[in-house]
Design a protein around this motif. Structure first.
Motif, PDB file in Angstrom:
ATOM      1  N   GLY A 312       0.749  -1.171  -0.005  1.00  0.00           N
ATOM      2  CA  GLY A 312      -0.059  -0.018  -0.036  1.00  0.00           C
ATOM      3  C   GLY A 312       0.992   1.375   0.115  1.00  0.00           C
ATOM      4  N   ILE A 313       2.152   1.024  -0.582  1.00  0.00           N
ATOM      5  CA  ILE A 313       2.877   2.548  -0.717  1.00  0.00           C
ATOM      6  C   ILE A 313       2.475   3.311  -1.942  1.00  0.00           C
ATOM      7  CG2 ILE A 313       5.160   3.136  -0.795  1.00  0.00           C
ATOM      8  CD1 ILE A 313       5.976   0.555   0.474  1.00  0.00           C
ATOM      9  N   ALA A 314       2.307   4.569  -1.588  1.00  0.00           N
ATOM     10  CA  ALA A 314       1.709   5.434  -2.710  1.00  0.00           C
ATOM     11  C   ALA A 314       2.766   5.629  -3.582  1.00  0.00           C
ATOM     12  CB  ALA A 314       1.276   6.847  -2.095  1.00  0.00           C
ATOM     13  N   ASP A 315       4.015   5.927  -3.292  1.00  0.00           N
ATOM     14  CA  ASP A 315       4.971   6.291  -4.405  1.00  0.00           C
ATOM     15  C   ASP A 315       6.338   5.194  -4.179  1.00  0.00           C
ATOM     16  OD1 ASP A 315       3.992   8.394  -5.985  1.00  0.00           O
ATOM     17  OD2 ASP A 315       3.438   9.337  -3.985  1.00  0.00           O
ATOM     18  N   VAL A 316       6.449   4.858  -5.643  1.00  0.00           N
ATOM     19  CA  VAL A 316       7.548   4.335  -5.936  1.00  0.00           C
ATOM     20  C   VAL A 316       8.715   4.942  -6.843  1.00  0.00           C
ATOM     21  CG1 VAL A 316       8.944   1.979  -6.211  1.00  0.00           C
ATOM     22  CG2 VAL A 316       6.894   1.952  -5.076  1.00  0.00           C
ATOM     23  N   VAL A 317       9.923   5.388  -6.610  1.00  0.00           N
ATOM     24  CA  VAL A 317      10.613   6.034  -7.695  1.00  0.00           C
ATOM     25  C   VAL A 317      12.003   5.665  -7.488  1.00  0.00           C
ATOM     26  CG1 VAL A 317       9.316   8.413  -7.003  1.00  0.00           C
ATOM     27  CG2 VAL A 317      11.837   7.699  -5.781  1.00  0.00           C
ATOM     28  N   SER A 318      12.418   5.814  -8.849  1.00  0.00           N
ATOM     29  CA  SER A 318      14.034   5.299  -8.885  1.00  0.00           C
ATOM     30  C   SER A 318      14.869   6.279  -9.365  1.00  0.00           C
ATOM     31  CB  SER A 318      13.831   4.126 -10.037  1.00  0.00           C
ATOM     32  OG  SER A 318      15.007   3.316 -10.280  1.00  0.00           O
ATOM     33  N   GLY A 319      16.094   5.973 -10.181  1.00  0.00           N
ATOM     34  CA  GLY A 319      16.797   7.047 -10.249  1.00  0.00           C
ATOM     35  C   GLY A 319      18.081   6.336 -10.934  1.00  0.00           C
ATOM     36  N   PHE A 320      18.936   7.036 -11.554  1.00  0.00           N
ATOM     37  CA  PHE A 320      20.313   6.576 -12.096  1.00  0.00           C
ATOM     38  C   PHE A 320      21.247   7.533 -11.606  1.00  0.00           C
ATOM     39  CE2 PHE A 320      23.479   7.023 -15.263  1.00  0.00           C
ATOM     40  CZ  PHE A 320      23.596   5.600 -15.548  1.00  0.00           C
ATOM     41  N   GLY A 321      22.319   6.862 -11.330  1.00  0.00           N
ATOM     42  CA  GLY A 321      23.707   7.590 -10.969  1.00  0.00           C
ATOM     43  C   GLY A 321      25.100   6.663 -10.644  1.00  0.00           C
ATOM     44  N   MET A 322      25.719   7.322 -10.184  1.00  0.00           N
ATOM     45  CA  MET A 322      27.116   6.504 -10.109  1.00  0.00           C
ATOM     46  C   MET A 322      28.069   7.136  -9.059  1.00  0.00           C
ATOM     47  SD  MET A 322      28.419   5.681 -13.912  1.00  0.00           S
ATOM     48  CE  MET A 322      29.872   4.921 -13.443  1.00  0.00           C
ATOM     49  N   THR A 323      28.827   6.792  -8.300  1.00  0.00           N
ATOM     50  CA  THR A 323      29.455   7.281  -7.315  1.00  0.00           C
ATOM     51  C   THR A 323      30.371   8.539  -7.994  1.00  0.00           C
ATOM     52  OG1 THR A 323      30.148   5.346  -6.201  1.00  0.00           O
ATOM     53  CG2 THR A 323      31.554   7.228  -5.594  1.00  0.00           C
ATOM     54  N   GLU A 324      30.669   8.529  -9.447  1.00  0.00           N
ATOM     55  CA  GLU A 324      31.317   9.359  -9.951  1.00  0.00           C
ATOM     56  C   GLU A 324      30.597  10.807 -10.416  1.00  0.00           C
ATOM     57  OE1 GLU A 324      33.507   5.598 -11.416  1.00  0.00           O
ATOM     58  OE2 GLU A 324      31.685   6.121 -10.756  1.00  0.00           O
ATOM     59  N   VAL A 325      29.319  10.407 -10.636  1.00  0.00           N
ATOM     60  CA  VAL A 325      28.371  11.612 -11.376  1.00  0.00           C
ATOM     61  C   VAL A 325      27.473  12.125 -10.325  1.00  0.00           C
ATOM     62  CG1 VAL A 325      29.140  10.587 -13.340  1.00  0.00           C
ATOM     63  CG2 VAL A 325      26.962   9.930 -12.528  1.00  0.00           C
ATOM     64  N   ASN A 326      27.041  11.553  -9.021  1.00  0.00           N
ATOM     65  CA  ASN A 326      25.968  11.707  -8.210  1.00  0.00           C
ATOM     66  C   ASN A 326      24.847  11.130  -8.689  1.00  0.00           C
ATOM     67  OD1 ASN A 326      24.127  13.602  -6.346  1.00  0.00           O
ATOM     68  ND2 ASN A 326      26.347  14.507  -6.167  1.00  0.00           N
ATOM     69  N   ILE A 327      23.730  11.393  -8.262  1.00  0.00           N
ATOM     70  CA  ILE A 327      22.404  11.138  -8.927  1.00  0.00           C
ATOM     71  C   ILE A 327      21.852  12.123 -10.047  1.00  0.00           C
ATOM     72  CG2 ILE A 327      20.359  10.053  -8.438  1.00  0.00           C
ATOM     73  CD1 ILE A 327      22.754   8.488  -7.217  1.00  0.00           C
ATOM     74  N   PRO A 328      22.147  12.054 -11.283  1.00  0.00           N
ATOM     75  CA  PRO A 328      21.655  13.104 -12.216  1.00  0.00           C
ATOM     76  C   PRO A 328      20.179  12.749 -12.383  1.00  0.00           C
ATOM     77  CG  PRO A 328      23.113  11.732 -13.431  1.00  0.00           C
ATOM     78  CD  PRO A 328      23.031  11.094 -11.910  1.00  0.00           C
ATOM     79  N   VAL A 329      19.712  11.670 -12.402  1.00  0.00           N
ATOM     80  CA  VAL A 329      18.241  11.443 -12.807  1.00  0.00           C
ATOM     81  C   VAL A 329      17.699  10.573 -11.755  1.00  0.00           C
ATOM     82  CG1 VAL A 329      17.124   9.670 -14.247  1.00  0.00           C
ATOM     83  CG2 VAL A 329      19.253  10.886 -15.158  1.00  0.00           C
ATOM     84  N   TRP A 330      16.402  11.280 -11.515  1.00  0.00           N
ATOM     85  CA  TRP A 330      15.546  10.840 -10.473  1.00  0.00           C
ATOM     86  C   TRP A 330      14.005  10.538 -11.013  1.00  0.00           C
ATOM     87  CZ3 TRP A 330      16.574  10.150  -5.283  1.00  0.00           C
ATOM     88  CH2 TRP A 330      17.960  10.410  -4.894  1.00  0.00           C
ATOM     89  N   GLY A 331      13.368   9.589 -10.417  1.00  0.00           N
ATOM     90  CA  GLY A 331      11.754   9.593 -10.565  1.00  0.00           C
ATOM     91  C   GLY A 331      11.088  10.703 -10.097  1.00  0.00           C
ATOM     92  N   ARG A 332       9.857  10.720 -10.138  1.00  0.00           N
ATOM     93  CA  ARG A 332       8.933  11.925  -9.554  1.00  0.00           C
ATOM     94  C   ARG A 332       8.060  11.351  -8.889  1.00  0.00           C
ATOM     95  NH1 ARG A 332       8.651  15.182 -15.127  1.00  0.00           N
ATOM     96  NH2 ARG A 332      11.003  15.963 -15.365  1.00  0.00           N
TER      97      ARG A 332
END
Length: 535
Positions: A312-332
């Motif tokens: 029953g969790i309302a939101d599930v988001v993901s992302g893309f990143g690496m140690t080198e580049v931070n997390i430049p891509v996130w879900g909403r």
């Protein structure tokens, strides 16, 4: 309070120890870190402790810019060491607590730390790995009782509590806060030089993507020696001024109970951890909790359906990143896209999908290599420690080359497709095939070995490590003995799940091992580790 309210939106103030100082002034009695082992501290207490730790290390001769290795589990003393060394301006070298032997020796040699801060249980491991590492000269040991004497001089960690607080200035955002090691594919693990601004930006991204507010409570189960647990989660709670609940080691059986007990509202899962949670027996009250959002990478469609339906969790988001580049891509939040990474955080990063041969950006919908670069100073790594050639190679044409293949649609939604680099990803860890092969090849009777990824067979569990071994001519390998010797020299996360014995490895005309051929052949009749299940 929004994280920008106190000026944290200014990149020149992106220094997490300085953020702690600000939070201690604004909310000294507000709870910050609580561990599932019963430890607690407020922002004010954490700041007072950090200043004493900084003063203690200064008395020991640690100077700004010095590298200090840290091999500790996720308890309050880890947080004290991280914040104290950071305020002093030292660089914390974060060591995976599963490392030993040659893997650990390489990192200790590469970082050239003079002092290592360790839990008592890791002291002997560090001593053994550093026998031929001349730069490491001293251990600071956190012990429950009398620490066993060793080859290196030892100081008891408890000495920090009587030290004079450090009153020097904080480091600048561009100074190196820490070194985290990330496994490569053509050589040993690389030490990522991470400026304070880079470290802070992880948490700012989490706050924006998860819309954290003062009412949130972050449940952290991932290790603090990795960027996800330390910076995406604990760093986010520091910036947002909210409580963090830290479990030293992830436990699937304890996960839901902890969420309820600590009234957690957000948490992160990585790789196989989600699958391990779903493997727990379902209960009628699984949806009775306060968790509103989960950040899960990768976010498989079947997993998102279970998060919504079973929990029953309302939101599930993901992302893309690496140690080198931070997390430049996130879900909403409110924009479910199971299977995809998310959208670029355009305030801070640029992301394109490019032809891996020419670096030319591809039309939307095309599959190519994911390239990233920052828009703010020091929001990225500063390079690989002692490996300038690797730094230049990764930064070709002023884009960081992730080595990952992906596709981007017309809305800018990025989806990870596969790895271009021959790297193995198992249970949240990158494994260098080269490092594994080097250690296994040293086993008596092994002439050649290839390490490569095969499907784990457990949904969401990423890869499983497989070895193809060629024995010396005339040698009859005893497979159980080879596996036992491999287990003795490899970290737990890098131990093979499957092993084949072949007469020869498939190779190209130039002698390069054709891992793609091996992967295509699959596990077949290979030996399979009996304890691979998530139970």
């Amino acid at each position: 309070m929004a994280p920008t309210a106190n000026g944290f939106g200014d990149p020149s103030r992106w220094v997490l120890p300085a953020v702690l100082a600000q939070q201690a002034r604004d909310r000294p009695d507000a709870p910050w870190v609580e561990t599932t082992d019963g430890e607690r501290c407020t922002f004010g207490q954490a700041w007072a402790d950090a200043r004493q730790v900084a003063g203690w290390f200064a008395q020991m001769g640690v100077q700004p810019g010095d590298r200090v290795a840290l091999m500790m589990l996720g308890h309050l003393d880890f947080v004290r060491a991280w914040m104290g060394l950071g305020w002093l301006g030292a660089t914390v070298v974060l060591l995976n607590t599963e490392l030993h032997g040659a893997f650990l020796e390489h990192q200790l040699r590469n970082c050239e730390a003079r002092i290592a801060v360790v839990d008592q249980g890791f002291a002997a491991t560090v001593e053994a790995a550093s026998e031929d590492v001349a730069t490491l000269q001293h251990l600071v040991v956190r012990s429950a009782g009398d620490a066993a004497p060793g080859r290196l001089p030892q100081t008891a960690w408890s000495g920090w509590s009587s030290a004079t607080p450090f009153n020097g200035p904080p480091p600048a955002a561009q100074q190196i806060a820490c070194v985290m090691y990330t496994s490569g594919t053509s050589g040993p693990a690389k030490g990522v030089l991470m400026p304070h601004a880079h470290c802070t930006l992880y948490g700012l991204g989490a706050i924006k993507a998860l819309q954290l507010t003062e009412g949130d409570r972050y449940y952290i189960t991932l290790p603090l020696f990795h960027a996800n647990g330390l910076l995406m989660q604990l760093g986010a709670t520091l910036l947002a001024g909210i409580p963090a609940i830290v479990r030293t080691r992830f436990s699937a059986s304890a996960w839901l109970g902890d969420v309820r007990r600590y009234r957690a509202t957000v948490t992160n899962l990585l790789g196989s951890t989600a699958a391990f949670i779903f493997s727990q027996p379902a209960g009628e009250d699984d949806s009775h909790h306060s968790l509103r959002a989960v950040c899960s990478a990768p976010n498989l469609p079947a997993h998102e359906a279970l998060f919504h339906g079973r929990f029953g969790i309302a939101d599930v988001v993901s992302g893309f990143g690496m140690t080198e580049v931070n997390i430049p891509v996130w879900g909403r939040l409110g924009h479910p896209r199971p299977g995809a990474g998310g959208w670029t955080h355009g305030d801070w990063f640029e992301v394109i999908v490019a032809d891996p041969e020419t670096d030319a950006e591809l039309p939307r919908g095309g599959t190519g290599e994911i390239l990233v670069r920052p828009k703010v100073p020091f929001g990225f790594m500063a390079g690989y420690l002692g490996m300038p050639e690797r730094t230049v190679e990764a930064w070709r044409n002023l884009w960081f080359h992730t080595g990952d293949a992906g596709t981007m649609d017309d809305s800018g939604l990025l989806t990870f497709v596969d790895r271009i680099k021959d790297c193995i990803r198992r249970r949240g860890e990158n494994i260098s095939a080269t490092e594994v092969e080097m250690l296994v090849a040293a086993i008596d009777g092994v002439a050649e070995v290839a390490a490569y990824a095969v499907p784990s067979g457990i949904p969401g569990c990423e890869d499983e490590l497989m070895l193809a071994i060629v024995p010396h001519p005339g040698t009859q390998l005893v497979l159980d003995e080879v596996i036992a010797r491999a287990d003795a020299v490899l970290p737990r996360f890098a131990r093979p799940g499957f092993v084949r014995v072949l007469e020869q490895l498939p190779k190209t005309a130039t002698g390069k091992v054709q891992r793609a051929v091996l992967r295509k052949e699959g596990a077949g009749q290979a030996w399979q580790r009996p304890d691979r299940s998530p139970a």
